[in-house]
Design an enzyme around this catalytic site. Structure first.
Site, PDB file in Angstrom:
ATOM      1  N   GLY A 214       0.819  -1.165   0.004  1.00 11.62           N
ATOM      2  CA  GLY A 214      -0.008  -0.155  -0.021  1.00 11.62           C
ATOM      3  C   GLY A 214       0.786   1.214   0.045  1.00 11.62           C
ATOM      4  O   GLY A 214      -0.003   2.268   0.125  1.00 11.62           O
ATOM      5  N   GLN A 237      -1.030  -9.130   2.157  1.00 10.01           N
ATOM      6  CA  GLN A 237      -0.849  -7.615   1.812  1.00 10.01           C
ATOM      7  C   GLN A 237      -1.862  -6.922   1.785  1.00 10.01           C
ATOM      8  O   GLN A 237      -1.861  -5.575   2.520  1.00 10.01           O
ATOM      9  CB  GLN A 237      -0.562  -7.443   0.326  1.00 10.01           C
ATOM     10  CG  GLN A 237       1.078  -8.150   0.094  1.00 10.01           C
ATOM     11  CD  GLN A 237       1.517  -8.033  -1.433  1.00 10.01           C
ATOM     12  OE1 GLN A 237       0.630  -7.995  -2.242  1.00 10.01           O
ATOM     13  NE2 GLN A 237       2.631  -7.959  -1.554  1.00 10.01           N
ATOM     14  N   CYS A 394      18.732 -12.933  -9.512  1.00 11.28           N
ATOM     15  CA  CYS A 394      17.953 -12.028 -10.321  1.00 11.28           C
ATOM     16  C   CYS A 394      18.935 -10.955 -10.644  1.00 11.28           C
ATOM     17  O   CYS A 394      18.991 -10.048 -11.546  1.00 11.28           O
ATOM     18  CB  CYS A 394      16.764 -11.873  -9.387  1.00 11.28           C
ATOM     19  SG  CYS A 394      15.526 -13.069  -9.599  1.00 11.28           S
TER      20      CYS A 394
END
Length: 446
Positions: A214, A237, A394
């Site tokens: 958020g 979440q 990554c």
């Protein structure tokens, strides 16, 4: 060099003859073939591999980084040949690949220094062919499957994410204009950069698709006076975002809903999606952009921030797909824009962020390493190894490979945003987006 050490150049001719005459053990043959591949692949530093029989193989021109690894499982060389990414990640997780000197990051840096050699290897070419053949099933994400995929990664302990994310829990590529920013500074600049491209004004209705914990939605409400609806499929979440909005006194201006973007029926001045498009799947591109087109008001503007690849076609990594992001698909810029154009919207701006995510991941890795013992107490050693590998591999995919991040700005009207990009820097420098959007700047561009 001791008798237990082999230079690939010295041993290939002798061992090739043993393979041809059938006097060579199958496991040894796999190690020989792996060595042939690594001889082409390792272009910098020094890599020493101790095979399952204890023999040392040396690769690379020397210098830094210098890494030594030990393979303890006899089938591992063959597995590394057949499916390098999956086998390497699983071997590190299981401890059948042990790093004896150097670091995991150094090892992955060496192994990704020549991505063309990796992509040309028979095992990777076969995996790519199978992925293309099964693309519809691998990357097809109807609503029910999307819920399960999101739960796999995001409905784990929020405490874990707090170990390595910034204070605002921004779980996407940060923005490093100079490269010297801290992680918190770079994430704040990312939010500011996106807000500038959206030309927010007080009272605007904004849809945030994939709103995470958020932070972006609350900043839009608090600093720009917008009314924001955040969508996420993650139970964890949504609960955390609602709690945070309540504590910040923003519940009246920000709402968080646990629903799929395809179910959205509202109308909005602005739509933003950060780090969510990678979860749509190739077969869902048209539905995604059709949704943006449907929920945007006539003068609306949308911004999509996503990981992409410059490879000839999009796809996903086998290890990442199995352990981290099931159903994920990293698109090419070309196929993404083609889908956006099919929706009938204008592509009004494109920006490619190349090394920004590599730097973001470096910060995350360092933070996770500093809190590794806490992570081990939350989960276990194998989980920590999985997460270490995820962040490091990554980073190297962005630093040495074909990955990047793109931001695509979209609108229904060709004049919904100024006709030059000057306004982005002006808003970031502190000029009011409201002033810039009143018409003065538009007229200068005509």
């Amino acid at each position: 060099m001791s008798n237990s050490e082999t230079s690939p150049d010295e041993g290939f001719e002798r061992e090739a003859g043993q393979i041809e005459t059938g006097r060579f053990a199958p496991g040894r043959a796999a190690m020989w073939l792996l060595a042939k591949l690594l001889l082409r692949l390792v272009q910098n530093g020094r890599l020493t591999i101790y095979d399952p029989s204890g023999e040392a193989w040396h690769f690379g021109p020397g210098g830094e980084p210098a890494v030594s690894v030990r393979l303890t499982d006899r089938p591992l060389p063959a597995q590394l040949l057949a499916n390098p990414s999956l086998a390497l990640g699983e071997a590190y997780m299981d401890g059948t690949l042990r790093i004896e000197s150097g670091s995991l990051r150094d090892l992955l840096s060496i192994c990704t220094s020549d991505m063309d050699a990796i992509e040309a290897s028979p095992g990777v070419r076969l995996i790519r062919w199978l992925d293309a053949f099964m693309a519809r099933r691998l990357h097809h994400n109807p609503i029910s499957r999307s819920h399960a995929n999101v739960a796999h990664h995001y409905d784990i302990s929020t405490e874990l994410y707090d170990l390595f994310l910034d204070a605002d829990r921004q779980y996407s590529c940060a923005y490093f204009p100079t490269g010297n920013e801290t992680l918190d500074e770079a994430q704040a600049l990312k939010k500011k950069h996106i807000a500038a491209k959206l030309l927010l004004r007080p009272g605007m209705e904004v849809l945030d698709i994939g709103s995470g914990w958020g932070g972006l939605a609350m900043e839009f409400a608090q600093l720009h006076g917008a009314r924001v609806t955040g969508l996420s499929l993650s139970t964890e979440q949504i609960a955390a975002a609602r709690d945070r909005a309540a504590q910040s006194g923003l519940s009246g201006r920000v709402t968080f809903e646990q629903r799929d973007y395809r179910e959205e029926r509202g109308q909005y001045n602005r739509v933003v999606s950060v780090g969510m498009f990678e979860h749509v799947g190739r077969s869902g591109f048209d539905a995604f952009f059709a949704t943006l087109q449907r929920v945007l008001r006539p003068d609306g503007v949308a911004l999509v921030h996503a990981i992409g690849t410059k490879a000839p076609r999009g796809g996903s990594d086998p290890w990442i797909r199995k352990y981290i992001f099931p159903g994920g698909y990293l698109p090419t810029l070309s196929e993404t824009i083609a889908a956006a154009e099919r929706s009938g919207m204008w592509v009004t701006d494109v920006e490619v962020l190349r090394l920004h995510y590599a730097e973001t991941l470096r910060h995350w890795s360092e933070r996770f390493a500093a809190e590794r013992e806490t992570a081990r107490m939350l989960y276990d050693e194998r989980f920590c190894r999985m997460w270490e590998f995820y962040l490091a591999v990554c980073e190297m995919a962005f630093r040495n490979g074909r990955l990047m991040v793109f931001q695509i700005q979209l609108a229904k009207r060709r004049d919904a945003v100024p006709l030059t990009r000057d306004y982005i820097a002006k808003v970031e420098a502190g000029e009011s987006a409201w002033d810039i959007s009143t018409g003065t700047e538009f007229n200068r561009g005509r």
